[in-house]
Motif scaffolding. Structure first.
Motif, PDB file in Angstrom:
ATOM      1  N   ARG A   1      22.938   9.285 -74.229  1.00 26.99           N
ATOM      2  CA  ARG A   1      23.812   9.138 -75.388  1.00 26.99           C
ATOM      3  C   ARG A   1      24.256   7.694 -75.569  1.00 26.99           C
ATOM      4  O   ARG A   1      24.661   7.289 -76.649  1.00 26.99           O
TER       5      ARG A   1
ATOM      6  N   ASP B   1      18.257  16.178 -78.642  1.00 26.85           N
ATOM      7  CA  ASP B   1      19.284  15.468 -77.890  1.00 26.85           C
ATOM      8  C   ASP B   1      20.689  16.028 -78.083  1.00 26.85           C
ATOM      9  O   ASP B   1      21.487  16.074 -77.159  1.00 26.85           O
ATOM     10  N   ASP B   2      20.992  16.478 -79.295  1.00 22.54           N
ATOM     11  CA  ASP B   2      22.346  16.946 -79.611  1.00 22.54           C
ATOM     12  C   ASP B   2      22.548  18.422 -79.306  1.00 22.54           C
ATOM     13  O   ASP B   2      23.633  18.967 -79.524  1.00 22.54           O
TER      14      ASP B   2
ATOM     15  N   THR C   1      20.597  20.784 -80.734  1.00 21.64           N
ATOM     16  CA  THR C   1      19.943  21.517 -81.815  1.00 21.64           C
ATOM     17  C   THR C   1      18.639  22.126 -81.314  1.00 21.64           C
ATOM     18  O   THR C   1      17.864  21.470 -80.618  1.00 21.64           O
TER      19      THR C   1
ATOM     20  N   LYS D   1      25.440   8.038 -82.202  1.00 21.45           N
ATOM     21  CA  LYS D   1      26.704   8.420 -82.825  1.00 21.45           C
ATOM     22  C   LYS D   1      27.024   7.463 -83.962  1.00 21.45           C
ATOM     23  O   LYS D   1      26.801   6.257 -83.869  1.00 21.45           O
TER      24      LYS D   1
ATOM     25  N   ARG E   1      21.679  12.178 -87.845  1.00 22.14           N
ATOM     26  CA  ARG E   1      20.627  12.698 -86.972  1.00 22.14           C
ATOM     27  C   ARG E   1      19.421  13.004 -87.872  1.00 22.14           C
ATOM     28  O   ARG E   1      19.471  13.935 -88.669  1.00 22.14           O
TER      29      ARG E   1
ATOM     30  N   GLU F   1      23.118  22.116 -84.144  1.00 17.65           N
ATOM     31  CA  GLU F   1      24.391  22.058 -83.438  1.00 17.65           C
ATOM     32  C   GLU F   1      25.421  21.407 -84.360  1.00 17.65           C
ATOM     33  O   GLU F   1      25.243  20.283 -84.828  1.00 17.65           O
TER      34      GLU F   1
ATOM     35  N   ALA G   1      28.360  19.390 -85.866  1.00 16.23           N
ATOM     36  CA  ALA G   1      29.104  18.183 -85.495  1.00 16.23           C
ATOM     37  C   ALA G   1      29.700  17.607 -86.773  1.00 16.23           C
ATOM     38  O   ALA G   1      28.968  17.145 -87.655  1.00 16.23           O
TER      39      ALA G   1
ATOM     40  N   TRP H   1      28.719  14.167 -88.704  1.00 10.44           N
ATOM     41  CA  TRP H   1      27.477  13.709 -88.073  1.00 10.44           C
ATOM     42  C   TRP H   1      26.332  14.522 -88.681  1.00 10.44           C
ATOM     43  O   TRP H   1      25.802  15.442 -88.070  1.00 10.44           O
TER      44      TRP H   1
END
Length: 340
Positions: A115, A140-141, A143, A161, A165, A178, A180, A183
């Motif tokens: 991250r 990575d997140d 998802t 961040k 994404r 996911e 967020a 984001w």
């Protein structure tokens, strides 16, 4: 709990997990990031599985495919090695083990290291799926992406961040993003973009298609083309965006409320079409079953029907249903079919 985790790991490693079992396993893995006792338990069970079957593989923190049976000699293999495997069962095992071990062994979703690693954030990962397979990819997140056959997904090794994404898709994929706040998650398919914060939706955009299909299962999705917003979709809505026209009018866009079709139903083993053209369905069947279908009535291609069949159906059975619905007949010649 130990018995349940052991069961879920085995199901996942051998590509037998149901959707509910996958969700349960991923939830445990996420929880393990904050629960040291649970983290140690999962690692312990994984090590036990490794001892029982030393041929299983996993991905190390450098993104390299390792083989347990050769691990003592530190022999490393490229991530593309799985493409060369001839045994389908070995490939299916690799899918489950490579992804899960990347989460379990390397700090559960690679921990926090990726991250903050600027180098990782610049690395692009490309996952390409063959004509006779599909695959689950965990980003990575957190998802989850179900990538359909003959599809390619490009995404960064790590999302940054403060920046959207973003992934690029050719083919078809079902996304469980996911959530967020602030984001956004964006799927690029040519010059069409699908933007969400957290939702479940399907994007279908094979290179031989005339339209891109975006279907929403839950949440809210915004679809745009060349920075122009085309529509905002909610649960059980679908949008059809023409690919071949530069400027799109409202009349050319097909937005509708679904009655029976469920977004991503192919991940549960079904081929579903609702008010879909015969030509589009035939293209899908050719792609999925690896057959050739010759439609002798060109005008029939524009006719729309609703159809739902199991993915493991015999192609001849599917064509029997299709031709019955359209008052046609078909015949088979080797691996080719003719509808007349």
């Amino acid at each position: 709990m130990k018995e349940r985790i052991n069961y879920l790991l085995r199901q996942y490693f051998h590509n037998k997990s149901s959707r509910l079992e996958l969700d349960e396993l991923f939830a445990m893995i996420r929880s393990a990031k904050y629960d040291e006792e649970l983290s140690l338990l999962i690692k312990e069970l994984y090590e036990e599985l490794k001892r029982q079957d030393p041929s299983l593989t996993y991905v190390d923190d450098d993104g390299r495919l390792l083989d347990f049976k050769d691990n003592q000699n530190n022999q490393h293999y490229s991530l593309t090695a799985d493409k060369k495997r001839k045994n389908r069962n070995s490939y299916l095992i690799y899918i489950g083990v490579a992804v899960s071990a990347a989460m379990l062994i390397v700090g559960f979703f690679y921990g926090q290291q990726w991250r903050t690693n600027n180098t990782d954030q610049q690395i692009q990962v490309i996952n390409s799926i063959g004509q006779d397979d599909d695959k689950i990819v965990v980003l990575d997140d957190g998802t989850k992406v179900w990538l359909n056959s003959s599809s390619t997904l490009e995404y960064p090794k790590a999302f940054k961040k403060g920046e959207p994404r973003e992934v690029t898709l050719i083919g078809e994929a079902y996304f469980e993003v996911e959530h967020a706040e602030d984001w956004p998650f964006i799927v690029h398919t040519g010059d069409v973009s699908t933007k969400v914060l957290g939702t479940k939706f399907n994007v279908k955009a094979y290179s031989d298609m005339k339209d891109i299909l975006v279907t929403v299962k839950s949440g809210k999705v915004m679809v745009s083309k060349e920075n122009k917003i085309l529509a905002t979709l909610v649960k059980n809505q679908e949008l059809r965006v023409p690919l071949l026209t530069n400027s799109i009018s409202k009349s050319a866009i097909g937005e509708k409320d679904l009655k029976s079709k469920v977004a991503g139903s192919w991940t549960a083993g079904y081929l579903e079409y609702e008010d879909e053209s015969i030509s589009s369905i035939i293209a899908d069947l050719e792609r999925y079953f690896k057959i050739s279908i010759d439609l002798r009535h060109p005008s029939l291609g524009d006719k729309v029907i609703t159809l739902s069949v199991a993915k493991d159906s015999d192609p001849q059975y599917v064509l029997e249903i299709l031709t019955t619905l359209t008052d046609c007949k078909f015949k088979k010649s080797e691996n080719n079919y003719i509808i007349f």
